[in-house]
Write an enzyme that holds these catalytic residues in place. Structure first.
Site, PDB file in Angstrom:
ATOM      1  N   ASP A 292       0.959  -1.113  -0.056  1.00 31.92           N
ATOM      2  CA  ASP A 292       0.007  -0.039   0.002  1.00 31.92           C
ATOM      3  C   ASP A 292       0.885   1.171   0.112  1.00 31.92           C
ATOM      4  O   ASP A 292       1.306   1.617   1.113  1.00 31.92           O
ATOM      5  CB  ASP A 292      -0.837  -0.139   1.215  1.00 31.92           C
ATOM      6  CG  ASP A 292      -1.787   1.061   1.166  1.00 31.92           C
ATOM      7  OD1 ASP A 292      -1.840   1.888   0.205  1.00 31.92           O
ATOM      8  OD2 ASP A 292      -2.446   1.518   2.397  1.00 31.92           O
TER       9      ASP A 292
ATOM     10  N   LYS B  51       1.706   8.086   0.513  1.00 31.30           N
ATOM     11  CA  LYS B  51       1.933   7.957   1.839  1.00 31.30           C
ATOM     12  C   LYS B  51       3.300   8.518   1.869  1.00 31.30           C
ATOM     13  O   LYS B  51       4.154   8.582   1.111  1.00 31.30           O
ATOM     14  CB  LYS B  51       2.119   6.599   2.447  1.00 31.30           C
ATOM     15  CG  LYS B  51       0.859   5.948   2.750  1.00 31.30           C
ATOM     16  CD  LYS B  51       0.991   4.551   3.324  1.00 31.30           C
ATOM     17  CE  LYS B  51      -0.260   3.909   3.457  1.00 31.30           C
ATOM     18  NZ  LYS B  51      -0.934   4.430   4.410  1.00 31.30           N
TER      19      LYS B  51
ATOM     20  N   GLU C 123      -7.970   2.651   0.497  1.00 30.00           N
ATOM     21  CA  GLU C 123      -8.264   1.544  -0.530  1.00 30.00           C
ATOM     22  C   GLU C 123      -8.676   0.248  -0.061  1.00 30.00           C
ATOM     23  O   GLU C 123      -9.506  -0.431  -0.526  1.00 30.00           O
ATOM     24  CB  GLU C 123      -6.860   1.412  -1.182  1.00 30.00           C
ATOM     25  CG  GLU C 123      -5.942   0.372  -0.635  1.00 30.00           C
ATOM     26  CD  GLU C 123      -5.354   0.746   0.439  1.00 30.00           C
ATOM     27  OE1 GLU C 123      -5.498   1.921   0.957  1.00 30.00           O
ATOM     28  OE2 GLU C 123      -4.868  -0.353   1.332  1.00 30.00           O
TER      29      GLU C 123
ATOM     30  N   ARG D  52     -11.089  -0.378   2.153  1.00 31.68           N
ATOM     31  CA  ARG D  52     -12.547  -0.651   2.246  1.00 31.68           C
ATOM     32  C   ARG D  52     -13.167  -0.566   0.889  1.00 31.68           C
ATOM     33  O   ARG D  52     -14.211  -1.195   0.763  1.00 31.68           O
ATOM     34  CB  ARG D  52     -13.014   0.915   3.165  1.00 31.68           C
ATOM     35  CG  ARG D  52     -12.797   2.008   2.490  1.00 31.68           C
ATOM     36  CD  ARG D  52     -12.837   3.264   3.413  1.00 31.68           C
ATOM     37  NE  ARG D  52     -11.904   3.282   4.037  1.00 31.68           N
ATOM     38  CZ  ARG D  52     -11.867   4.298   5.148  1.00 31.68           C
ATOM     39  NH1 ARG D  52     -12.479   5.288   5.183  1.00 31.68           N
ATOM     40  NH2 ARG D  52     -10.467   4.353   5.981  1.00 31.68           N
TER      41      ARG D  52
HETATM   42  N1  BES Z   1      -3.323   0.170   5.394  1.00 31.21           N
HETATM   43  C1  BES Z   1      -3.456   1.568   5.932  1.00 31.21           C
HETATM   44  C2  BES Z   1      -3.935   1.427   7.394  1.00 31.21           C
HETATM   45  C3  BES Z   1      -2.781   1.260   8.278  1.00 31.21           C
HETATM   46  C4  BES Z   1      -2.050   1.985   8.863  1.00 31.21           C
HETATM   47  C5  BES Z   1      -2.286  -0.202   8.480  1.00 31.21           C
HETATM   48  C6  BES Z   1      -1.051   1.895   9.742  1.00 31.21           C
HETATM   49  C7  BES Z   1      -1.302  -0.495   9.353  1.00 31.21           C
HETATM   50  C8  BES Z   1      -0.642   0.368   9.927  1.00 31.21           C
HETATM   51  C9  BES Z   1      -4.871   1.906   5.048  1.00 31.21           C
HETATM   52  O1  BES Z   1      -4.999   1.701   3.938  1.00 31.21           O
HETATM   53  C10 BES Z   1      -4.930   3.552   5.066  1.00 31.21           C
HETATM   54  O2  BES Z   1      -3.862   3.997   4.510  1.00 31.21           O
HETATM   55  N2  BES Z   1      -5.705   3.990   5.815  1.00 31.21           N
HETATM   56  C11 BES Z   1      -5.829   5.512   5.977  1.00 31.21           C
HETATM   57  C12 BES Z   1      -7.051   5.995   5.892  1.00 31.21           C
HETATM   58  C13 BES Z   1      -7.413   7.505   5.595  1.00 31.21           C
HETATM   59  C14 BES Z   1      -6.708   7.772   4.107  1.00 31.21           C
HETATM   60  C15 BES Z   1      -8.867   7.747   5.545  1.00 31.21           C
HETATM   61  C16 BES Z   1      -5.055   6.077   7.203  1.00 31.21           C
HETATM   62  O3  BES Z   1      -5.515   5.065   8.219  1.00 31.21           O
HETATM   63  O4  BES Z   1      -4.594   6.890   7.358  1.00 31.21           O
HETATM   64 ZN    ZN Z   2      -4.046  -0.237   3.193  1.00 33.80          ZN
HETATM   65 MN    MN Z   3      -4.208   2.825   2.433  1.00 34.04          MN
END
Ligand code: BES
Ligand code: ZN
Ligand code: MN
Length: 515
Positions: free
Chosen positions: A285, A292, A364, A366
């Site tokens: 991701d 990110k 992504e 969800r």
């Molecule tokens: N895979 C990440 C969530 C994650 C964060 C997993 C830290 C493990 C450790 C997920 O896809 C994500 O990026 N979520 C975002 C959502 C936001 C954009 C609404 C997040 O948590 O920042």
């Molecule tokens: Zn993710």
């Molecule tokens: Mn993500």
């Protein structure tokens, strides 16, 4: 690795390493360590050492004695389990793991773990622990402890012990012996499946692509006797999985939609439930166009942890063969920024027909789950559980000690919490009531893939998934904070944890009677 169960007096056993557990029986500040010595172990073997105060029987604390008096064993290892009053089945699992990791550090390949007998537990003022669950927990702890994440070390030494023996008192009767060997086999099967999940999560994004996850899952399925289908882009298009396809389109790696099915040996009633596990399998991701930050991005190879948990749960079920029907739907893709990638502002039409406005391409998980959950329903799912490394917000809310638990059904949730109790896993329930629904309304589509602001991010993610489960009883597990163990523990290697497998297996098996 071989695991076995032996009924004999501990003093008669020739072994490189005999392991005995110990608890702290004190109620105050001065520790009063006591050996949980099974019958046949001379009580005074280590007692003078215990009296020195050098060993307090704290959880994970160890004491090693060479050529212990009165024993055939070459060494005696005493493993602490903490306060007697708090020493539950999870402490047995951890003590067994600590013993194995201590042996591994010393290149000792064979060990014999003495199970405490009822008299020893009672003498230490401990709650009664039954032999069968103790045997199972010991097997789990030992097998989970037995792996290192050294796949990519060129100088790796396989430290996995060759032979692990659980030693139980000789006076145990045939009937109990049988249930204990069943417990041992169960523990081994569940822990081996969990180790499969852990090794998958450890794989880097360049190795474990969605296609490779499909291959490894199919190979496992073939070996244990599960039905397995692995689909890709063409099938997603045929099913109109616009959300899943949207996430996948920015990657050169094709997505994988994996369906696993378990059928029991004897036929079930026509109306038996179809328990269905749905896993987030993002092989890497990057965040996509909403990219990110570089710092810590390497951890996002773990973003298929939910998928790994569900695949491993299916493996365990195939080994245990309970009288239930179970299916898993795994949604695997790579989330990349690219000329072909989906963008913020895009509107995606899901398989269900619901439209989604993409506010952030990093939300992504969800999206792939929206199509996975809906697809599972069309395949006949009567109960849904999903597991996903879904939100950083869940980690902010609960820290690294509890994973998030969400449910739309009280019965199914209570059943999960009950199943969790003996498994040493922690999920904490968070709300997903309809008063949160407005937070994901979109101006131009049915819903949007993030909340209106950043507050309650784990909840808005759950609310999004809830849109796709309808009235089907559903549990959502947000395992973002627990997919990886970052700090060293005495009983398990640091790295991927395999969180959820034990509880899910227990939850699935709880449906056996009503099936
Ligand atoms: N895979 C990440 C969530 C994650 C964060 C997993 C830290 C493990 C450790 C997920 O896809 C994500 O990026 N979520 C975002 C959502 C936001 C954009 C609404 C997040 O948590 O920042
Ligand atoms: Zn993710
Ligand atoms: Mn993500």
């Amino acid at each position: 690795m071989t695991t076995s169960l032996l009924f004999a007096d501990a003093s008669t056993i020739s072994t490189p390493l005999l392991v005995v557990m110990a608890v702290d029986t004190s109620t105050g500040d001065t520790p009063a360590p006591a050996l949980l010595s099974a019958s046949g172990l001379p009580g005074d073997t280590a007692s003078h050492l215990l009296l020195t105060g050098e060993f307090a029987a704290k959880p994970g604390e160890t004491l090693l004695l060479h050529a212990p008096a009165g024993l055939q064993a070459q060494r005696l290892l005493v493993v602490g389990m903490g306060k007697a009053g708090k020493a539950d089945i999870s402490r047995v699992r951890e003590a067994a793991g600590t013993a194995v990791r201590t042996a591994m550090a010393k290149s000792i390949t064979d060990l014999t773990l003495v199970l405490p007998d009822e008299a020893a537990l009672a003498a230490a003022g401990m709650p009664p622990l039954a032999y069968q669950p103790m045997t199972r927990a010991a097997a789990e702890g030992m097998v989970l402890a037995g792996i290192d994440f050294d796949t990519y070390k060129t100088d790796r030494k396989d430290r996995t012990p060759a032979s692990l023996t659980v030693l139980a008192p000789a006076f145990i009767e045939t009937h109990d012996r049988d249930s204990m060997s069943a417990g041992l086999a169960e523990g081994v099967a569940i822990a081996e499946a969990t180790n499969f999940a852990r090794l998958l999560v450890n794989e880097p994004g360049n190795v474990l692509t969605p296609t490779e996850l499909g291959r490894r899952t199919a190979a496992m399925a073939e070996r244990v006797g599960l039905q397995c289908e692995v689909h890709s882009t063409a099938k997603l298009e045929e099913l109109n999985m616009g959300a899943f396809l949207g996430v996948a389109q920015g990657s050169a790696e094709p997505p994988a939609l994996i369906v696993l099915r378990y059928e029991p040996d004897a036929p079930l009633r026509q109306d038996a439930p179809l328990l269905t596990l749905v896993g987030k399998g993002i092989s890497f991701d990057t965040g996509g166009i909403s990219i990110k930050p570089a710092d810590g991005m390497e951890k996002m190879k773990n973003d298929m942890g939910g998928a790994a948990t569900m695949i491993a749960t299916m493996q365990a079920i195939a080994m245990l063969r309970p009288q239930i029907r179970v299916m898993a739907v795994i949604c695997s893709a790579e989330n990349m920024p690219d000329g072909k990638a989906y963008r913020p502002g895009d509107v995606l039409t899901t398989m269900s027909g619901k439209t989604i406005e993409v506010m952030n391409t990093d939300a992504e998980g969800r999206l792939v789950l929206a199509d996975g959950l809906h697809y599972a329903k069309t395949l006949g799912a009567t109960h849904l559980v999903d597991a996903a490394t879904l939100t950083g917000a869940c980690v902010v809310a609960l820290g690294r000690l509890n994973a998030g638990l969400f449910a739309n059904d009280e019965d199914v949730c209570e059943r999960f919490q009950k199943a969790m109790r003996a498994q040493g896993e922690s999920f904490w329930r968070l709300p997903c009531t309809d008063d949160y629904a407005d937070l994901i309304k979109s101006q131009i589509a049915d819903i949007q893939n993030t909340g209106v602001d950043r507050w309650g991010g784990a909840i808005t993610a759950a609310m999004f998934l809830k849109e796709f489960v309808g009235s089907t009883p559903w549990i959502h597990l947000d395992i973002a904070g627990l997919v990886n163990i970052d700090d060293a523990r005495p009983y398990i290697a640091k790295g991927p944890s395999g969180i959820g497998v034990r509880t899910l297996v227990a939850w699935l098996r709880s449906f056996e009677q009503s099936a």
